[in-house]
Design a protein around this motif. Sequence first.
Motif, PDB file in Angstrom:
ATOM      1  N   GLY A 176       0.816  -1.216  -0.012  1.00 14.33           N
ATOM      2  CA  GLY A 176       0.017  -0.112  -0.040  1.00 14.33           C
ATOM      3  C   GLY A 176       0.855   1.304   0.194  1.00 14.33           C
ATOM      4  N   LYS A 177       0.234   2.442   0.511  1.00 13.27           N
ATOM      5  CA  LYS A 177       0.942   3.530   0.243  1.00 13.27           C
ATOM      6  C   LYS A 177       2.039   3.835   1.180  1.00 13.27           C
ATOM      7  N   GLN A 178       1.969   3.059   2.300  1.00 12.00           N
ATOM      8  CA  GLN A 178       2.746   3.272   3.388  1.00 12.00           C
ATOM      9  C   GLN A 178       4.285   2.709   3.025  1.00 12.00           C
ATOM     10  N   LEU A 225      24.974   4.667   3.137  1.00  5.21           N
ATOM     11  CA  LEU A 225      23.828   3.802   3.827  1.00  5.21           C
ATOM     12  C   LEU A 225      23.052   2.953   2.908  1.00  5.21           C
ATOM     13  N   ASN A 226      23.402   3.005   1.793  1.00  3.50           N
ATOM     14  CA  ASN A 226      22.783   2.119   0.666  1.00  3.50           C
ATOM     15  C   ASN A 226      23.492   0.761   0.496  1.00  3.50           C
ATOM     16  N   THR A 227      23.133   0.209   1.933  1.00  6.16           N
ATOM     17  CA  THR A 227      23.426  -1.509   1.794  1.00  6.16           C
ATOM     18  C   THR A 227      22.312  -2.209   2.291  1.00  6.16           C
ATOM     19  N   ARG A 228      21.913  -3.332   1.875  1.00  6.70           N
ATOM     20  CA  ARG A 228      20.872  -4.090   2.446  1.00  6.70           C
ATOM     21  C   ARG A 228      20.736  -3.965   3.849  1.00  6.70           C
ATOM     22  N   GLU A 229      21.934  -4.350   4.758  1.00  5.66           N
ATOM     23  CA  GLU A 229      21.920  -4.522   6.053  1.00  5.66           C
ATOM     24  C   GLU A 229      21.563  -2.995   6.703  1.00  5.66           C
ATOM     25  N   ASN A 230      21.886  -2.058   6.183  1.00  9.36           N
ATOM     26  CA  ASN A 230      21.843  -0.654   6.652  1.00  9.36           C
ATOM     27  C   ASN A 230      20.350  -0.217   6.536  1.00  9.36           C
ATOM     28  N   LEU A 231      19.930  -0.518   5.317  1.00  6.68           N
ATOM     29  CA  LEU A 231      18.494  -0.031   4.953  1.00  6.68           C
ATOM     30  C   LEU A 231      17.664  -0.691   5.827  1.00  6.68           C
ATOM     31  N   LEU A 232      17.876  -2.064   5.990  1.00  5.24           N
ATOM     32  CA  LEU A 232      16.610  -2.703   6.995  1.00  5.24           C
ATOM     33  C   LEU A 232      16.921  -2.362   8.375  1.00  5.24           C
ATOM     34  N   CYS A 233      17.981  -1.917   8.727  1.00  8.70           N
ATOM     35  CA  CYS A 233      17.999  -1.280  10.179  1.00  8.70           C
ATOM     36  C   CYS A 233      17.458  -0.081  10.180  1.00  8.70           C
ATOM     37  N   LEU A 234      17.409   0.543   9.321  1.00  7.14           N
ATOM     38  CA  LEU A 234      16.910   2.179   9.301  1.00  7.14           C
ATOM     39  C   LEU A 234      15.299   1.903   9.070  1.00  7.14           C
ATOM     40  N   LEU A 235      14.886   1.013   8.778  1.00  8.19           N
ATOM     41  CA  LEU A 235      13.277   1.000   8.754  1.00  8.19           C
ATOM     42  C   LEU A 235      12.740   0.838  10.171  1.00  8.19           C
ATOM     43  N   GLU A 236      13.637   0.884  11.386  1.00 13.66           N
ATOM     44  CA  GLU A 236      12.917   1.238  12.685  1.00 13.66           C
ATOM     45  C   GLU A 236      12.779   2.491  12.968  1.00 13.66           C
ATOM     46  N   THR A 237      13.599   3.328  12.186  1.00 13.08           N
ATOM     47  CA  THR A 237      13.581   4.922  12.452  1.00 13.08           C
ATOM     48  C   THR A 237      12.484   5.644  11.800  1.00 13.08           C
ATOM     49  N   PHE A 238      11.598   4.932  11.019  1.00 17.51           N
ATOM     50  CA  PHE A 238      10.654   5.581  10.089  1.00 17.51           C
ATOM     51  C   PHE A 238       9.403   5.697  11.061  1.00 17.51           C
ATOM     52  N   LYS A 239       9.051   7.092  10.995  1.00 14.38           N
ATOM     53  CA  LYS A 239       7.745   7.143  11.835  1.00 14.38           C
ATOM     54  C   LYS A 239       6.597   7.852  10.855  1.00 14.38           C
ATOM     55  N   PRO A 240       5.559   7.000  10.811  1.00 18.00           N
ATOM     56  CA  PRO A 240       4.409   7.234  10.038  1.00 18.00           C
ATOM     57  C   PRO A 240       4.050   8.788  10.257  1.00 18.00           C
ATOM     58  N   GLN A 241       3.624   9.460   9.208  1.00 17.82           N
ATOM     59  CA  GLN A 241       2.950  10.910   9.367  1.00 17.82           C
ATOM     60  C   GLN A 241       1.522  10.867   9.811  1.00 17.82           C
ATOM     61  N   LEU A 279      10.102   3.833   1.351  1.00 14.94           N
ATOM     62  CA  LEU A 279      10.985   3.853   0.330  1.00 14.94           C
ATOM     63  C   LEU A 279      11.396   5.390   0.100  1.00 14.94           C
ATOM     64  N   GLU A 280      10.429   6.312  -0.077  1.00 12.33           N
ATOM     65  CA  GLU A 280      10.938   7.845  -0.231  1.00 12.33           C
ATOM     66  C   GLU A 280      11.652   8.322   1.122  1.00 12.33           C
ATOM     67  N   TYR A 281      11.340   7.692   2.385  1.00 11.68           N
ATOM     68  CA  TYR A 281      12.232   8.184   3.284  1.00 11.68           C
ATOM     69  C   TYR A 281      13.679   7.713   3.417  1.00 11.68           C
ATOM     70  N   LEU A 282      13.763   6.375   2.984  1.00 12.88           N
ATOM     71  CA  LEU A 282      15.202   5.753   2.985  1.00 12.88           C
ATOM     72  C   LEU A 282      15.833   6.471   1.664  1.00 12.88           C
ATOM     73  N   LEU A 283      15.389   6.794   0.863  1.00 14.64           N
ATOM     74  CA  LEU A 283      16.019   7.369  -0.376  1.00 14.64           C
ATOM     75  C   LEU A 283      16.522   8.691   0.087  1.00 14.64           C
ATOM     76  N   ASN A 284      16.014   9.679   0.794  1.00 15.26           N
ATOM     77  CA  ASN A 284      16.211  10.685   1.290  1.00 15.26           C
ATOM     78  C   ASN A 284      17.270  10.604   2.143  1.00 15.26           C
ATOM     79  N   LEU A 285      17.399   9.426   2.967  1.00 16.60           N
ATOM     80  CA  LEU A 285      18.659   9.123   3.800  1.00 16.60           C
ATOM     81  C   LEU A 285      19.655   9.068   3.011  1.00 16.60           C
TER      82      LEU A 285
END
Length: 443
Positions: A407-409, A427-443, A414-420
């Motif tokens: 869905g939209k989320q 930061l563009n490694t699979r391991e780093n990006l999976l870890c960064l998922l925890e920092t995403f906060k829905p608007q 993906l847009e959040y990770l791209l901006n980072l």
Amino acid sequence: MKIPSQASYIINTLYNNGFEAFLVGGCVRDSLLQKSPQDYDITTNALPEDVCRIFDKTIPTGIKHGTITVMVENNAYEVTTYRIDGEYLNNRSPEEVIFVSNIKEDLARRDFTINALAYNDTDGLLDFFNGIDDLNNGIIRCVGDPNKRFNEDALRMLRAIRFSSQLGFSIEESTLRAISQNSSLIQNISVERIADELNKCLLSNNPSNAFILLEHTGLLKYILPELQACVGFDQHTPYHNKDVFMHSLSVVDKVSPKLYLRLAALFHDIAKPPCFFIDEKSVGHFYGHDKEGEIISKEILKRLHYDNDTINKVTILIREHMNVLFKPKDASLKRLIGRVSKELVFDLLELQKSDILSCAPPFLALDSVELMKVKITAILESSVPIHSRDLKINGNDIIQALNIKPGKQVGEILEYLLNLTLDNPELNTRENLLCLLETFKPQ
């Protein structure tokens, strides 16, 4: 004049069957100008049914008007019977045609003297209306009465300006005057035919001359009223030494002959008149004209039935043309590339450079455009992410890792990770990006 072997075969075959035939129109004109013709049209006193009988492979492409396409080794040649035109409908096309046996009658109905030339190896060059003199003198002149020619087909007014622009010829005085007198008739012509002529003007060696003539003759206000509003529009700013119309034409002349790029140049400041205001120091401003120009240019291009790809490219370039970045950071340039696309980003830089060079000197922003070009080239040659599709994880990875539904989320993440990663490409490694998922906060 050297006749291609296949065209010569058609002409000779018609002669061998008791008819005559000539190359006619543009191919004769271009050959005399030492240009390579785009195609070879043939005219003959043979009737359409005779042409179909004589040749094995024919297509009745315009049989109502006497035109048969003859196929020779998969190459198409239009063969048209000598004709005169009947009554014209709505300044566009004849209601009927009448076949004749005399080629002079056929040539007399044509638009301009330089297009009323015919040639074959038997009879040589036929020039009943002094077309050779006009070619030698660089003149566009109607065959016969120009008012009659333009009332027959109003598109001929645009064609006169287009040939003037393509060939660098001047339009003969009475022909030019007749265009002004009959300019309103262009409203009877389909937008597709008008757009086709505008495109040829834009891609010519002298596009600005064409649009100056369109304005001078009164055609512009019917075809592009939004551009007419730019004529004589004083920008009231020390950064500009031309009105909006002449500035835009200067940019058109400077960019490469790509249709979408020249359209973007023509319309890049189209919204300046409606966005204009003067401050307390009598200095003009046009805040938001880039975004408003995107909207207006889209409306114009849709009205003229341009294809969606052209509309998309033109409107992107207009929307972004003000984004000349001073001391640009890599992250900002990556975002610019992401908005514009890798395909168009160098076209944008060319538009910006041409825009600057069409302003009043000194051209202070040129160094910034050149720096942008250097840095963008380096970015594109590297493997750093620019789009979400460049990330080392995709939507499916996010769905599985977070146990969420498609869905939209997912797109927001993906847009959040791209901006980072735009700011920190490491930061563009699979391991780093999976870890960064925890920092995403829905608007």
